[in-house]
Design a protein around this motif. Structure first.
Motif, short mmCIF file in Angstrom:
data_model
loop_
_atom_site.label_atom_id
_atom_site.label_comp_id
_atom_site.label_asym_id
_atom_site.label_seq_id
_atom_site.Cartn_x
_atom_site.Cartn_y
_atom_site.Cartn_z
N LEU A 107 -35.41 29.70 40.22
CA LEU A 107 -34.35 28.79 39.76
C LEU A 107 -33.56 29.38 38.59
O LEU A 107 -32.33 29.36 38.58
CB LEU A 107 -34.95 27.44 39.38
N MET A 108 -34.27 29.92 37.59
CA MET A 108 -33.60 30.45 36.41
C MET A 108 -32.80 31.72 36.75
O MET A 108 -31.72 31.94 36.20
CB MET A 108 -34.63 30.74 35.31
N GLU A 109 -33.35 32.54 37.64
CA GLU A 109 -32.63 33.75 38.04
C GLU A 109 -31.39 33.40 38.86
O GLU A 109 -30.35 34.05 38.73
CB GLU A 109 -33.57 34.66 38.84
N LEU A 110 -31.49 32.36 39.67
CA LEU A 110 -30.32 31.89 40.41
C LEU A 110 -29.27 31.33 39.46
O LEU A 110 -28.06 31.53 39.65
CB LEU A 110 -30.73 30.84 41.43
N LYS A 111 -29.72 30.64 38.43
CA LYS A 111 -28.82 30.09 37.41
C LYS A 111 -28.03 31.23 36.76
O LYS A 111 -26.81 31.15 36.60
CB LYS A 111 -29.62 29.33 36.36
N LEU A 112 -28.73 32.30 36.38
CA LEU A 112 -28.08 33.46 35.77
C LEU A 112 -27.11 34.10 36.75
O LEU A 112 -25.99 34.49 36.36
CB LEU A 112 -29.14 34.46 35.33
N MET A 113 -27.50 34.21 38.01
CA MET A 113 -26.63 34.81 39.02
C MET A 113 -25.32 34.04 39.13
O MET A 113 -24.23 34.63 39.13
CB MET A 113 -27.33 34.85 40.38
N MET A 114 -25.41 32.72 39.25
CA MET A 114 -24.20 31.91 39.42
C MET A 114 -23.32 31.97 38.19
O MET A 114 -22.09 31.94 38.29
CB MET A 114 -24.59 30.47 39.76
N GLU A 115 -23.91 32.07 37.02
CA GLU A 115 -23.13 32.20 35.79
C GLU A 115 -22.40 33.54 35.76
O GLU A 115 -21.23 33.62 35.38
CB GLU A 115 -24.03 32.05 34.57
N LYS A 116 -23.09 34.60 36.19
CA LYS A 116 -22.48 35.93 36.23
C LYS A 116 -21.34 35.98 37.23
O LYS A 116 -20.34 36.68 37.03
CB LYS A 116 -23.53 36.98 36.59
N LEU A 117 -21.47 35.22 38.32
CA LEU A 117 -20.43 35.20 39.35
C LEU A 117 -19.27 34.29 38.98
O LEU A 117 -18.27 34.23 39.69
CB LEU A 117 -21.03 34.74 40.69
N GLY A 118 -19.41 33.57 37.87
CA GLY A 118 -18.33 32.70 37.42
C GLY A 118 -18.30 31.34 38.10
O GLY A 118 -17.27 30.69 38.14
N ALA A 119 -19.47 30.92 38.65
CA ALA A 119 -19.55 29.62 39.31
C ALA A 119 -20.84 28.92 38.88
O ALA A 119 -21.73 28.68 39.70
CB ALA A 119 -19.51 29.77 40.83
N PRO A 120 -20.97 28.58 37.58
CA PRO A 120 -22.21 27.95 37.10
C PRO A 120 -22.48 26.62 37.81
O PRO A 120 -21.55 25.90 38.18
CB PRO A 120 -21.93 27.75 35.60
N GLN A 121 -23.77 26.34 37.99
CA GLN A 121 -24.18 25.14 38.71
C GLN A 121 -25.08 24.28 37.81
O GLN A 121 -25.72 24.78 36.88
CB GLN A 121 -24.96 25.51 39.97
N THR A 122 -25.13 23.00 38.10
CA THR A 122 -26.06 22.11 37.41
C THR A 122 -27.47 22.39 37.90
O THR A 122 -27.68 23.09 38.90
CB THR A 122 -25.71 20.64 37.66
N HIS A 123 -28.44 21.83 37.20
CA HIS A 123 -29.84 22.02 37.60
C HIS A 123 -30.07 21.47 39.00
O HIS A 123 -30.71 22.12 39.84
CB HIS A 123 -30.76 21.30 36.60
N LEU A 124 -29.51 20.30 39.27
CA LEU A 124 -29.66 19.70 40.60
C LEU A 124 -28.92 20.53 41.65
O LEU A 124 -29.37 20.67 42.79
CB LEU A 124 -29.15 18.27 40.60
N GLY A 125 -27.76 21.07 41.25
CA GLY A 125 -27.01 21.91 42.17
C GLY A 125 -27.78 23.16 42.56
O GLY A 125 -27.77 23.57 43.73
N LEU A 126 -28.46 23.77 41.59
CA LEU A 126 -29.26 24.97 41.86
C LEU A 126 -30.42 24.64 42.79
O LEU A 126 -30.72 25.40 43.72
CB LEU A 126 -29.78 25.55 40.55
#
Length: 235
Positions: free
Chosen positions: A108-127
């Motif tokens: 989950l945390m690595e996916l969070k970092l990935m989406m932030e790096k891609l410029g599309a951050p997600q909420t916890h529920l979204g992840l």
């Protein structure tokens, strides 16, 4: 069954712990001595937790609430034949880039970092929703196979346009070098160019087939005319 055996093991371990906590008990006079059990390793909290987790998962699988993990070796080239070897290598490099724990999974945390790096951050529920959509074994993280499944679903039009997975697929800069798809920025541009190339090839093939049919028809007409002329001279 495996689940029943695990349940019996867990029950025996719990009984042994209760007996140790309550202390030794005297057997009634005349009662046969209890059979001595072979010495076992002292139970630990981690072992109990692991056994309990295994038992719980086995029961979930039996009840249909979870799927068994794949035991066979995963081969991306045979399971995703629509992807070129180069594309799979590029996706594998991207997967390893964000697998910070080097455990073969994106949590989950690595996916969070990935989406932030891609410029599309997600909420916890979204992840969590993103992982759930392709999480085949319900372990709450992405394996490489599940990661490839995102791009498979995107190419097949099986993802919502505004979903987090679609954003991941669209924003992933993949170094695609497919035959006939040179210079494509990402996977989806490569797919468009591949389809365009395929359509052009099909058009050329159809034109060639039509030309052959026309030539065959002209040859048949010439043969018929010659036979008719030959028949006239024979009479």
């Amino acid at each position: 069954m495996a689940s029943e055996e695990l349940a019996r093991k867990l029950e025996r371990r719990l009984r042994r712990e209760e007996a140790e906590e309550s202390g030794p008990q005297l057997a009634p006079l005349g009662a046969p001595a209890p059979e001595s059990e072979p010495p076992a390793c002292a139970p630990t909290a981690s072992a109990d937790a692991e056994l309990s987790a295994q038992l719980s998962r086995r029961l979930d699988i039996n009840e249909g609430a979870a799927r068994p993990r794949r035991c066979r070796v995963f081969n991306p080239y045979t399971e995703f034949p629509e992807f070129s070897r180069r594309l799979i290598k590029d996706l594998e490099s991207m997967f390893k880039l964000y697998d910070a724990g080097r455990d073969g999974f994106i949590d989950l945390m690595e996916l969070k970092l990935m989406m932030e790096k891609l410029g599309a951050p997600q909420t916890h529920l979204g992840l969590k929703s993103m992982i759930k959509e392709v999480d085949e074994d319900f372990d709450g993280k992405l394996s490489f196979r599940e990661f490839l499944l995102i791009f498979h679903k995107a190419a097949a039009g099986e993802l919502q346009e505004d979903s987090g997975l679609m954003a991941l697929a669209k924003l992933s800069e993949i170094n695609v070098a497919l035959e006939g798809v040179k210079g494509a920025k990402n996977f989806f541009e490569a797919k468009v160019q591949a389809l365009s190339s395929a359509s052009k090839f099909e058009a050329e093939l159809k034109a060639e087939q039509d030309e052959r049919k026309r030539e065959e028809e002209e040859r048949r007409l010439r043969q018929a005319a010659f036979q008719e002329l030959k028949a006239n001279f024979s009479t």
